[in-house]
Structures are given as structure tokens and as C-alpha cells.
Design an enzyme around this catalytic site. Structure first.
Site, short mmCIF file in Angstrom:
data_model
loop_
_atom_site.label_atom_id
_atom_site.label_comp_id
_atom_site.label_asym_id
_atom_site.label_seq_id
_atom_site.Cartn_x
_atom_site.Cartn_y
_atom_site.Cartn_z
N ASP A 207 2.30 1.94 3.36
CA ASP A 207 3.28 1.00 3.95
C ASP A 207 4.70 1.49 3.71
O ASP A 207 5.59 1.25 4.53
CB ASP A 207 3.21 -0.39 3.29
CG ASP A 207 1.84 -1.00 3.32
OD1 ASP A 207 1.04 -0.64 4.19
OD2 ASP A 207 1.59 -1.88 2.46
N HIS B 169 0.89 -1.17 0.00
CA HIS B 169 0.00 0.00 0.00
C HIS B 169 0.92 1.22 0.00
O HIS B 169 2.02 1.18 0.57
CB HIS B 169 -0.84 0.11 1.26
CG HIS B 169 -1.73 -1.04 1.58
ND1 HIS B 169 -1.29 -2.18 2.16
CD2 HIS B 169 -3.08 -1.20 1.42
CE1 HIS B 169 -2.31 -3.01 2.35
NE2 HIS B 169 -3.41 -2.45 1.91
C1 XLS Z 1 -7.68 -6.76 4.47
C2 XLS Z 1 -7.11 -7.01 3.16
C3 XLS Z 1 -5.94 -6.13 2.78
C4 XLS Z 1 -5.73 -6.16 1.30
C5 XLS Z 1 -4.93 -5.04 0.75
O1 XLS Z 1 -8.46 -7.55 4.99
O2 XLS Z 1 -6.77 -8.37 3.07
O3 XLS Z 1 -4.80 -6.49 3.47
O4 XLS Z 1 -5.15 -7.36 0.90
O5 XLS Z 1 -5.50 -3.81 0.99
#
Ligand code: XLS
Ligand code: NI
Ligand code: NI
Length: 436
Positions: free
Chosen positions: A102, A99
Site C-alpha cells: 500500500d 500492507h
Molecule cells: C481481506 C482482508 C484484508 C486484511 C488485511 O478480506 O480483510 O483487507 O484486513 O490483509
């Protein structure tokens, strides 16, 4: 300088090894169905859980420091990038997913945040060039900041919608800059807590508007990869709009987005929706929306997204059966959207968790290949529907019947014969093939 000096490069040592920090089943270059395991599995590291999450929960603070010996947030972000590549190289992981938030901390303004992203992504690009590691997919975090408390594209506020759009624009630019093969939309807070305050129709239409703008912008700047929707039925919202694969696929078709979007299926989200992981992959595959996977596992006794590292070999085998049946990944792969338990609070635990997850999917791949090579499962299903290849069955499939002609047939046919589904036979059969 190393961030994990006590962890060596993880070797493949095979079944007889007693070394916990070695692969017992994942032999990256070994051929399965004529293709190296690494190309089948396309393992990816999740930047958020692996590099950022410190083990906080509703009841307690973090248990594993992930500041990488830096106090300044930007210095920490840069150190984190080095640590990420050390970890991936030691594990032999070829891809990562991230993201925007991140990789760099949010600044005081959007412009400052974007400048920070430029700095860190320059460094990530250098590290990619030096190591050959690539981006599987990028995404925008449209759920963490308080501005997104009512959702992003589905927010009641157009200012929030605009901010989300700006963030998506930048995240797409970063994904293109880093050569990412995909761009994910996980719903975040796109859903509702109560219908009492919700304009369902406007929220849904606005989500489609954001997806369409994202698609058009990405194509205009040369993005050749795929978009993925990651369905999830609940959490953080009581109801998430991208409930499951069937719901998300129908939404994409309704809004003319079916050529550019596929599914990113997460195991734990499947079970939260009351489905199996295999079910979600089957729906995606049969509908032509198979894309990528978030590999993890939930706890059936807990009703939330625990994001545990996958260690269930049956689940992995059934998942890999769907992957092989889909013809394998193209731009997708297996992203470990997983974190160690809060009390597994050492970096050694983190490496151990990846070894466990990678070995589990390696076993799943090997077992799925055996099931396909054996052929009895496929043959059973083919035989089960044999009636639709001749006679009245062939006429039904060819669209040559109507209710009147079927009634005429039914009046003539006498007793209907039933056939056994033989579930127990099949469940035993796959055990005999997997563990022979
Ligand atoms: C949350 C999601 C998230 C996505 C990416 O439950 O799994 O981590 O994979 O935004
Ligand atoms: Ni996920
Ligand atoms: Ni999840």
C-alpha cells in the site's frame, strides 16, 4: 499544500447538529466508563482502501483517482503519505494499518522494492513524529501479485514460499521501525480452489512454519507487539484455511503459537462464515484470543466481502459489549477495513463514510456501557446457570461426578424442570435500555 482543501477538520457538534460532516456521537475526549472515547475505540485508517482503492470492480475501472496529482509511482506514494496524514488529522484518527504494497509500489526486483519501502517509511516516520499518529498494525500483501496465484506459505512452490518469507521479514522490519503495536496475517490466498490438486497437510504445516519464523524473527529484532490472525472462510479462494476464530485458535494452539498470536476479527468475514460479528468476538474473548477488530459490515444479500463502512448500531453495540467485557483493547483497535461504494466517488464521500463509521461505533460504545451499567443482561445469564453453583451442578463443575453417579442421581430425581430462555424479553430489554 492540502489534498482535501474543501474538507475542514471534523468537529464534534453533538446530537442537535444538522452538519453531515460533524460527529454527532463521537466526542473523543468524553469519558465513558471512566475512559476517553478515543482510548476505548482506538480508530485506525486502512491505508489500502482509503488511500489506494479507486473503486474498480469486475465490471469497471476506477471511479475516484488516487494518484494524488502525480504520474510517477514513487512520487505518488510520497504524496499519498501526506494525503493520508491530512485525512487522519482532519478526522481525528490516531492510528493506521498498512500492507507493504500500500505504501510503496513494487519495483523490478525485491531489492528495489525494499529500497522504495525504506524511502516511503522514512517519510511516514517523520509524519508520525510530527502528528503523534501511530501504526496499529502492519502486514504483508501476499496475495496481489501473480506469483501468489497458488497462495504464499501454502503455495506448491518453495520459491514462492521463500519470496513470501522475504516479504514478511521486510514488513516486520517496517512495522518495528514505525513502532506498530501489531502484525497481521490475513490468509490472502492461503486456501484452495479444489482438493483435487491440493496437499492439505503440507500446506497447513508450511503456514505454521512461516508463522513460527515470523514470530522468532520479530522477537529477535525487538518487536514487542502481538501477531494477529484475521480469519476469513472464503474469497478469494473457495476455501480459506483460517475459516473462523475457532479454527484459527485451534491451529495456533496445535503449533504452539498461542502466546504470541491473537485474533483480528472482521465483521464481514464473520458473516461470510455464517456467524455474527458478536459470535466471533465472543469466541476470541472467551478463548483468551481477543486482539483487534476490522470494523466494517457486509450486505446480507451479497455473498462476498463488500467491506462497507459500518452503520448498523445494533452490531456495533454488541461488538462493543464484547470489547468492554474483554477489558478493552490493549495493542488492538478498530480498523476501518472499509471502502465507499463505487458510486460514492468523491473524497467528501470518503470523509462522510468515516464520520458515519466512527459515530456508529461511538453509539455502540455508549450503548454497550449502558447495557453493562444496567446489569440486567448479566444478571439474567448468571441466574440462568445458577443450578451449576450448588448441589449436583456444583459437583459436575468440580469434576466430582461420573456417568454412574449421574445415573444414580437421575434415577432419584423425578421430573426434570425446564426454564424459559426468554429471548424475546431480552431483545426487548436491550431496546428499552439502548433507546431510553
Ligand atoms: C481481506 C482482508 C484484508 C486484511 C488485511 O478480506 O480483510 O483487507 O484486513 O490483509
Ligand atoms: Ni480485514
Ligand atoms: Ni476483509
Amino acid at each position: 499544500m492540502q489534498y482535501f482543501p474543501n474538507i475542514p477538520k471534523i468537529p464534534y457538534e453533538g446530537k442537535p447538529s444538522k452538519n453531515p460532516l460533524a460527529f454527532h456521537f463521537y466526542d473523543a475526549d468524553a469519558l465513558v466508563c471512566g475512559k476517553p472515547m478515543r482510548e476505548h475505540l482506538r480508530f485506525a485508517m486502512s491505508y489500502w482502501h482509503t488511500m489506494c482503492a479507486e473503486g474498480t470492480d469486475m465490471f469497471g475501472v476506477g471511479t475516484l483517482d488516487k494518484t494524488y496529482r502525480q504520474t510517477d509511482p514513487m512520487q505518488s506514494a510520497l504524496a499519498k503519505a501526506d494525503a493520508a496524514f491530512e485525512l487522519m488529522q482532519k478526522l481525528g484518527i490516531d492510528f493506521y494499518c498498512f500492507h507493504d504494497r500500500d505504501i510503496a509500489p513494487e519495483g523490478a526486483t525485491l531489492a528495489e522494492t525494499n529500497a522504495r519501502l525504506d524511502i516511503v517509511s522514512d517519510k511516514l516516520l517523520e509524519l508520525q513524529k510530527a502528528t503523534g499518529i501511530k501504526v496499529l498494525w502492519g502486514t504483508a500483501n501476499l496475495f496481489g501479485h501473480p506469483r501468489y496465484q497458488n497462495g504464499a506459505a501454502s503455495s506448491c512452490s518453495p520459491e514462492v514460499f521463500a519470496f513470501a518469507a522475504a516479504q514478511v521479514k521486510k514488513a516486520i522490519e517496517l512495522t518495528v521501525k514505525l513502532g506498530g503495536g501489531g502484525f497481521v496475517f490475513w490468509g490472502g490466498r492461503e486456501g484452495y480452489e479444489t482438493l483435487l490438486n491440493t496437499n492439505y497437510a503440507l500446506e497447513q504445516a508450511n503456514i505454521a512454519r512461516l508463522f513460527t519464523m515470523a514470530r522468532d524473527y520479530a522477537r529477535s529484532i525487538g518487536f514487542k507487539g502481538l501477531f494477529y490472525i484475521e480469519p476469513k472462510p472464503k474469497e478469494p479462494m473457495k476455501h480459506q484455511y483460517d475459516y473462523d476464530a475457532a479454527t484459527a485458535i485451534s491451529f495456533l494452539r496445535k503449533h504452539g503459537l498461542q502466546d504470541d498470536f491473537r485474533m483480528n476479527i472482521e465483521a464481514n468475514h464473520a458473516t461470510l462464515a455464517g456467524h455474527t460479528f458478536q459470535h466471533e468476538l465472543r469466541v476470541a474473548r472467551e478463548e483468551g484470543f481477543f486482539g483487534s477488530i476490522d470494523a466494517n459490515i457486509g450486505d446480507p444479500l451479497l455473498g462476498w466481502d463488500t467491506d462497507q463502512f459500518p452503520t448498523n448500531v445494533y452490531d456495533a453495540a454488541m461488538a462493543m459489549l464484547e470489547v468492554l467485557s474483554a477489558g478493552g483493547f490493549t495493542t488492538g483497535g478498530l480498523n476501518f477495513d472499509a471502502k465507499t461504494r463505487r458510486a460514492s466517488n468523491t473524497f467528501e464521500d470518503l470523509f462522510q463514510a468515516y464520520v458515519a463509521g466512527m459515530d456508529t461505533f461511538a453509539l455502540g460504545l455508549r450503548m454497550a456501557a449502558k447495557l453493562l451499567a444496567d446489569g440486567r443482561l448479566d444478571a439474567f445469564v448468571t441466574e440462568r446457570y445458577a443450578g451449576y453453583r450448588t448441589g449436583i451442578g456444583a459437583d459436575i463443575v468440580a469434576g466430582k461426578t461420573d456417568l454412574a453417579s449421574l445415573e444414580a442421581f437421575a434415577l432419584r430425581m423425578g421430573d426434570v424442570s425446564t426454564t424459559s430462555g426468554r429471548q424475546e424479553y431480552l431483545e426487548h430489554l436491550i431496546n428499552t435500555i439502548m433507546f431510553e
